[in-house]
Design an enzyme around this catalytic site. Sequence first.
Site, mmCIF file in Angstrom:
data_model
loop_
_atom_site.group_PDB
_atom_site.id
_atom_site.type_symbol
_atom_site.label_atom_id
_atom_site.label_comp_id
_atom_site.label_asym_id
_atom_site.label_seq_id
_atom_site.Cartn_x
_atom_site.Cartn_y
_atom_site.Cartn_z
ATOM 1 C CB THR A 108 27.701 62.878 32.581
ATOM 2 O OG1 THR A 108 26.506 62.263 33.075
ATOM 3 C CG2 THR A 108 28.807 62.690 33.614
ATOM 4 C CG PHE B 228 32.898 62.369 31.662
ATOM 5 C CD1 PHE B 228 33.118 61.183 32.345
ATOM 6 C CD2 PHE B 228 31.685 62.541 31.003
ATOM 7 C CE1 PHE B 228 32.152 60.193 32.373
ATOM 8 C CE2 PHE B 228 30.719 61.550 31.023
ATOM 9 C CZ PHE B 228 30.956 60.376 31.712
#
Length: 279
Positions: free
Chosen positions: A177, A179
């Site tokens: 992921t 960020f």
Amino acid sequence: MIGLRVAIQGELGSNSHMATVEMLGNQGDLEIIACTLSVQVLAKVVAGEVDAAVLPIENSLHGSVAEHYDLLLDSPVQIERESLLRIRHNVIAMPGVKLQEVRRVMSHPVALSQCRRFLASHPELEVVPFYDTAGSVKHVMEAGLRDVAGIAPMLAATEYGAEVIVAGVEDHAENYTRFYLVRADGATLDEAGVVGENKMSLAFAIENRPGTLVAALQRLAEAGVDLTKIESRPVPGSPWEYVFYVDVRFDSTAEAEAALGALREHSRMVKVLGRYRAA
């Protein structure tokens, strides 16, 4: 970084919490403010209640977080950094509980969808969607549930005094992921400035005519930047009109400025969401 207050969406022990620690360090004076909704996260940044926020923007398997693009466009904030976090899902329960004692597993729907093989191999487990990965572990511990487990990051076990009973139940090891570290316009967490910034995130809107998007992207190519991502989001109240979000890599400030100038000549709206060093 001294005495920083950073807002995240989700509970302590979540992947957003882990990403914050990776970017800013696990210092005793780093205070994580957990929020229920993403809009609350950025509202705290804009109001000056926190120094910054950390938000997920894209998962390598699940795709983009559309709501966060909308919030970045609408809020007076800037992206200051990005980071990549390897996502690991773990079955977490109360201390001493064995997997054979568990009858129900809970987690965020995205996490559950990324653990399909493990869940399919345990048909005896009832699968229950929950509002947050780390929140599922928090709930198990607070309610004293010995027949329920959460699927969450390992940090959730540490945060709530639980135990990992099965580690690494995600389907794909290559699960990351991205960020963003976000701060209010005019503020900065890096007093010396960002060293080696080579990436820029932009939002732009064009006239709804044939060929306008192709022409705008051609302008970026002619400026010499490398287009690494493009995303579109609908304009509320204007059916079939879109705002485009792009990430570009550049080799120099002059190259970035040339790309901006070229895009502004061809667009009715351009917003720089941030300049930062690529993760």
